[in-house]
Design an enzyme around this catalytic site. Sequence first.
Site, PDB file in Angstrom:
ATOM      1  N   GLY A  54     -21.232 131.112 -66.171  1.00 19.00           N
ATOM      2  CA  GLY A  54     -22.204 132.199 -66.140  1.00 19.00           C
ATOM      3  C   GLY A  54     -21.460 133.467 -65.781  1.00 19.00           C
ATOM      4  O   GLY A  54     -20.397 133.733 -66.332  1.00 19.00           O
ATOM      5  N   GLU A  55     -21.970 134.213 -64.836  1.00 23.79           N
ATOM      6  CA  GLU A  55     -21.292 135.432 -64.393  1.00 23.79           C
ATOM      7  C   GLU A  55     -20.979 135.257 -62.908  1.00 23.79           C
ATOM      8  O   GLU A  55     -21.888 135.173 -62.080  1.00 23.79           O
ATOM      9  CB  GLU A  55     -22.221 136.631 -64.647  1.00 23.79           C
ATOM     10  CG  GLU A  55     -21.494 137.945 -64.756  1.00 23.79           C
ATOM     11  CD  GLU A  55     -20.377 137.939 -65.802  1.00 23.79           C
ATOM     12  OE1 GLU A  55     -20.600 137.432 -66.914  1.00 23.79           O
ATOM     13  OE2 GLU A  55     -19.279 138.429 -65.495  1.00 23.79           O
ATOM     14  N   SER A  56     -19.685 135.181 -62.591  1.00 26.51           N
ATOM     15  CA  SER A  56     -19.307 134.815 -61.225  1.00 26.51           C
ATOM     16  C   SER A  56     -19.793 135.817 -60.183  1.00 26.51           C
ATOM     17  O   SER A  56     -20.111 135.433 -59.055  1.00 26.51           O
ATOM     18  CB  SER A  56     -17.794 134.629 -61.130  1.00 26.51           C
ATOM     19  OG  SER A  56     -17.116 135.751 -61.646  1.00 26.51           O
ATOM     20  N   CYS A  86     -15.665 127.184 -65.119  1.00 27.64           N
ATOM     21  CA  CYS A  86     -15.570 128.585 -65.540  1.00 27.64           C
ATOM     22  C   CYS A  86     -15.999 129.531 -64.416  1.00 27.64           C
ATOM     23  O   CYS A  86     -15.325 129.604 -63.392  1.00 27.64           O
ATOM     24  CB  CYS A  86     -16.359 128.779 -66.830  1.00 27.64           C
ATOM     25  SG  CYS A  86     -15.780 130.213 -67.744  1.00 27.64           S
ATOM     26  N   ARG A 113     -10.158 136.706 -63.457  1.00 31.71           N
ATOM     27  CA  ARG A 113     -11.298 136.621 -64.379  1.00 31.71           C
ATOM     28  C   ARG A 113     -10.921 137.161 -65.755  1.00 31.71           C
ATOM     29  O   ARG A 113     -10.149 138.095 -65.876  1.00 31.71           O
ATOM     30  CB  ARG A 113     -12.480 137.437 -63.832  1.00 31.71           C
ATOM     31  CG  ARG A 113     -12.956 136.970 -62.474  1.00 31.71           C
ATOM     32  CD  ARG A 113     -14.101 137.845 -61.978  1.00 31.71           C
ATOM     33  NE  ARG A 113     -15.227 137.790 -62.888  1.00 31.71           N
ATOM     34  CZ  ARG A 113     -16.085 138.795 -63.063  1.00 31.71           C
ATOM     35  NH1 ARG A 113     -15.940 139.915 -62.402  1.00 31.71           N
ATOM     36  NH2 ARG A 113     -17.069 138.666 -63.916  1.00 31.71           N
ATOM     37  N   ILE A 141     -14.687 130.227 -72.831  1.00 27.32           N
ATOM     38  CA  ILE A 141     -15.485 131.435 -73.117  1.00 27.32           C
ATOM     39  C   ILE A 141     -15.227 132.454 -72.008  1.00 27.32           C
ATOM     40  O   ILE A 141     -15.630 132.250 -70.860  1.00 27.32           O
ATOM     41  CB  ILE A 141     -16.991 131.109 -73.176  1.00 27.32           C
ATOM     42  CG1 ILE A 141     -17.272 130.036 -74.242  1.00 27.32           C
ATOM     43  CG2 ILE A 141     -17.799 132.375 -73.471  1.00 27.32           C
ATOM     44  CD1 ILE A 141     -18.683 129.478 -74.212  1.00 27.32           C
ATOM     45  N   ARG A 142     -14.519 133.516 -72.352  1.00 20.57           N
ATOM     46  CA  ARG A 142     -14.148 134.535 -71.342  1.00 20.57           C
ATOM     47  C   ARG A 142     -13.694 133.836 -70.059  1.00 20.57           C
ATOM     48  O   ARG A 142     -14.162 134.113 -68.952  1.00 20.57           O
ATOM     49  CB  ARG A 142     -15.303 135.497 -71.088  1.00 20.57           C
ATOM     50  CG  ARG A 142     -15.639 136.318 -72.344  1.00 20.57           C
ATOM     51  CD  ARG A 142     -16.850 137.208 -72.166  1.00 20.57           C
ATOM     52  NE  ARG A 142     -16.676 138.102 -71.055  1.00 20.57           N
ATOM     53  CZ  ARG A 142     -17.503 138.172 -69.986  1.00 20.57           C
ATOM     54  NH1 ARG A 142     -18.553 137.388 -69.903  1.00 20.57           N
ATOM     55  NH2 ARG A 142     -17.270 139.025 -69.042  1.00 20.57           N
ATOM     56  N   HIS A 177     -15.556 124.955 -70.548  1.00 15.93           N
ATOM     57  CA  HIS A 177     -16.955 124.497 -70.467  1.00 15.93           C
ATOM     58  C   HIS A 177     -17.079 123.059 -70.970  1.00 15.93           C
ATOM     59  O   HIS A 177     -17.349 122.850 -72.163  1.00 15.93           O
ATOM     60  CB  HIS A 177     -17.843 125.391 -71.330  1.00 15.93           C
ATOM     61  CG  HIS A 177     -18.107 126.729 -70.731  1.00 15.93           C
ATOM     62  ND1 HIS A 177     -19.239 127.009 -69.993  1.00 15.93           N
ATOM     63  CD2 HIS A 177     -17.375 127.856 -70.736  1.00 15.93           C
ATOM     64  CE1 HIS A 177     -19.198 128.253 -69.579  1.00 15.93           C
ATOM     65  NE2 HIS A 177     -18.080 128.803 -70.017  1.00 15.93           N
ATOM     66  N   GLU A 179     -19.430 121.079 -70.743  1.00 12.98           N
ATOM     67  CA  GLU A 179     -20.814 120.693 -71.078  1.00 12.98           C
ATOM     68  C   GLU A 179     -21.183 121.057 -72.513  1.00 12.98           C
ATOM     69  O   GLU A 179     -22.249 120.688 -72.980  1.00 12.98           O
ATOM     70  CB  GLU A 179     -21.801 121.357 -70.100  1.00 12.98           C
ATOM     71  CG  GLU A 179     -22.106 122.829 -70.352  1.00 12.98           C
ATOM     72  CD  GLU A 179     -20.986 123.786 -69.945  1.00 12.98           C
ATOM     73  OE1 GLU A 179     -19.865 123.322 -69.648  1.00 12.98           O
ATOM     74  OE2 GLU A 179     -21.235 125.007 -69.950  1.00 12.98           O
TER      75      GLU A 179
END
Length: 194
Positions: A54-56, A86, A113, A141-142, A177, A179
Site C-alpha cells: 500500500g502506501e507506507s 512491500c 522506498r 510494484i514501486r 507482492h 499475494e
Amino acid sequence: MTVTAGVVAVQGDVSEHADAIRTAARTHDETATVHEIRTSGTVPDCDLLLMPGGESTTISRLVHSEGIAPEIRAHVEAGKPVLATCAGLIVASTDANDDRVEALDLVDVSVERNAFGRQKDSFEAPLDVTGLDDPFHAVFIRAPVIDSVGDGVEVLASWDDRPVAVRQGPVVGTSFHPELTADSRLHDLAFFPA
Ligand code: GLN
C-alpha cells in the site's frame, strides 16, 4: 485446527492476502479465520499477522494513531509469525530512510522506498527463494530496495544483487507482492515453517 490470522487493513491490499492465507492453511489441513485489523484490540487474538503493501507513510501513520503498533511489536516479541510485504516491509524495517515513516523495528533491515528505478517501477521476475523448490514468480510494484541487512537477518532471495526477501526470527519480509499470483508458497513459508 483453526488458526486466527490478522491482515493489517488500515490501507492497502487485503483480500488477496486473506485468500493466500486460507490456501496456505488448507495445505496444512488447517482452517484460517482472517480478521481485518483497523483498530487496536484484535492483534492479541491473532496467531499470525500480515502487513500488506500500500502506501507506507499512510500505514505507518494509522498503525501508530490507532494503537496497533505496540500490539504488532508484542506479537513479534511473543515469537508469532509476521509476513510483511512491500509497504508492509518498509513499516516493519528498522530504517525506512523517510521521516514520514515511523518504522516498527521488527526486522533489522534498512530500506529505500521506490528505489528500483523508474524504468523498473513495476516488473516481474522469477526468484529463487531459500526453502522453495521452484522459482517464485514475483511481482514488484514501486518496490523498496533493501539496502542493508543486520547480522541476525537471513536473505531468502535476491534480485539484481539486492535482497528482496528476508527472514529474522518470526518475521518474513518481501519487497514484492506474493499475494498477486495464485501461488501461496510465500505465505506458507512465513506462516507454516517446516
Ligand atoms: N511505494 C510504496 C511505498 O513506498 C510501496 C508500494 C507497494 O506497497 N506496492 O510505500
